[in-house]
Design an enzyme around this catalytic site. Structure first.
Site, PDB file in Angstrom:
ATOM      1  CG  ASN A 123      96.887 -88.927  42.876  1.00  0.00           C
ATOM      2  OD1 ASN A 123      97.432 -88.499  44.298  1.00  0.00           O
ATOM      3  ND2 ASN A 123      95.932 -90.437  42.638  1.00  0.00           N
ATOM      4  CG  HIS A 140      96.074 -81.229  46.468  1.00  0.00           C
ATOM      5  ND1 HIS A 140      96.556 -82.154  47.015  1.00  0.00           N
ATOM      6  CD2 HIS A 140      95.406 -80.249  47.253  1.00  0.00           C
ATOM      7  CE1 HIS A 140      95.678 -82.090  48.650  1.00  0.00           C
ATOM      8  NE2 HIS A 140      95.216 -81.344  48.065  1.00  0.00           N
TER       9      HIS A 140
END
Length: 291
Positions: A123, A140
Site C-alpha cells: 500500500n 511500491h
C-alpha cells in the site's frame, strides 16, 4: 470522524470469523519468533480506501477506471497534467484516512510483543507509519513523497499540494470520491486549464514516489525485502490476493527457504496452495482479537 458504515463500504462480503481460526492464528503468531508481515489493500479497505480487485466493491468492479501506467506518465505531458489535476482534487480525502485496528494490531505485534521483524506493505497510503510501526518497507513506494524524474530531488506531498494551489487558485480541491491511487474524476475542461507542478531545483517533471503499473520495484528495495524474508522464520500475509508478482515472489522465496507461511484474506489468493495456514476472513475481525 467518518461513520463506520462509510469506512467499511469497500470491504467485500465475508463470513464471520470462526473461533477455531482465531486459535489457529494465535498458535501461528506465538510459535513464531520473527514474523515478516506482508500487507495489501485488503487491510486499508477497513479505513475507507478501496482496493482494485475485490468483487462488487473493488475499483475494477465499480468503474472502468484503469490506474496510471508508468510509460504513459513518463512520455506524455498531457498524461502528467491529467494525473496531477485529478490527484490534487483527491489528495485531501486520501491523505486524511486513518489507520484501523489491523494497523494498530500490527504495531502492537512489533513494538509490544516483539514478534514482527519487518512490515512489507504493498500500500502507498502511509497508514502503517501513522499507526506507529517502525520497521516498514513500502514495496511500491508512497503517495506522501514526490520525486523529480530529472534530478531526483524529493518533496513532501503536502508541500506540493500547496504549490499546486498557488498555481491553480480557482480550482477546487474538495471531493468525496476516493480511489486506491488517490485520484478522482474531474471534468476535462478543468484538466485542460490545470497547471502541473515542476521541480523547483531543475524544472523537471514531478512524480509521486510510487511504482506505477508497468514499472519495476527498485532493485535496492527488492533486495531489502529479500534480506528481511531470509531473516524471518515466518511470513504472514494480510489482506492481499497476491495478484501482483512483486508480492507473490515474497511467498515463492518463503517457500524456497522453508518458512512458515500464514495468509488471511477475504476470498482466494494466488498462493492458497503454497501456505501452511489460510484463513478466509476480514483481517479486522481476527487480528485485534489476538493482539
Amino acid at each position: 470522524m467518518k461513520p463506520l458504515t462509510e469506512l467499511l463500504k469497500y470491504v467485500p462480503k465475508h463470513n464471520p470469523v470462526l473461533a477455531q481460526d482465531i486459535e489457529r492464528l494465535k498458535t501461528f503468531i506465538f510459535n513464531s519468533k520473527k514474523i515478516l508481515i506482508l500487507t495489501g489493500a485488503g487491510i486499508s479497505t477497513e479505513s475507507g480506501i478501496p482496493d482494485y480487485r475485490s468483487e462488487e466493491v473493488g475499483l475494477y468492479a465499480r468503474t472502468n477506471h484503469k490506474p496510471i501506467q508508468h510509460l504513459q506518465f513518463i512520455k506524455y505531458p498531457e498524461v502528467q497534467q491529467r494525473y496531477w489535476a485529478r490527484n490534487y482534487v483527491g489528495w485531501n480525502t486520501f491523505s486524511q484516512r486513518q489507520p484501523n485496528a489491523v494497523h494498530f494490531s500490527i504495531r502492537n505485534l512489533e513494538l509490544d510483543h516483539n514478534k514482527v521483524s519487518t512490515v512489507v506493505t504493498q500500500n502507498v497510503d502511509n497508514l502503517h507509519f501513522k499507526a506507529g510501526s517502525q520497521q516498514v518497507i513500502e514495496l511500491h513506494g508512497t503517495a506522501f513523497r514526490v520525486i523529480c524524474l530529472e534530478c531526483e530531488a524529493t518533496y513532501s506531498r503536502y508541500y506540493i499540494q500547496e504549490k499546486i494551489r498557488e498555481l491553480n487558485p480557482c480550482m477546487s480541491e474538495i471531493s468525496t470520491m476516493i480511489r486506491p491511487d488517490g485520484d478522482v474524476e474531474i471534468p476535462q475542461e478543468e484538466i485542460d486549464e490545470f497547471k502541473a507542478p515542476l521541480c523547483e531545483s531543475c524544472g523537471g517533471v514531478l512524480k509521486p514516489d510510487i511504482t506505477f503499473f508497468g514499472d519495476n520495484v527498485p532493485k535496492a528495495r527488492v533486495q531489502s525485502v529479500r534480506n528481511a524474508v531470509s531473516e524471518s522464520d515466518s511470513v504472514l500475509v494480510l489482506g492481499s490476493s497476491l495478484s501482483v508478482f512483486s508480492g507473490y515472489r515474497i511467498i515463492l522465496q518463503a517457500v524456497e527457504e522453508n518458512k512458515n507461511i500464514g495468509l488471511i484474506n477475504i476470498g482466494p489468493t494466488r498462493a492458497d496452495g503454497l501456505v501452511n495456514l489460510k484463513i478466509s476472513a476480514k483481517c479486522g475481525d481476527i487480528l485485534p482479537k489476538i493482539c
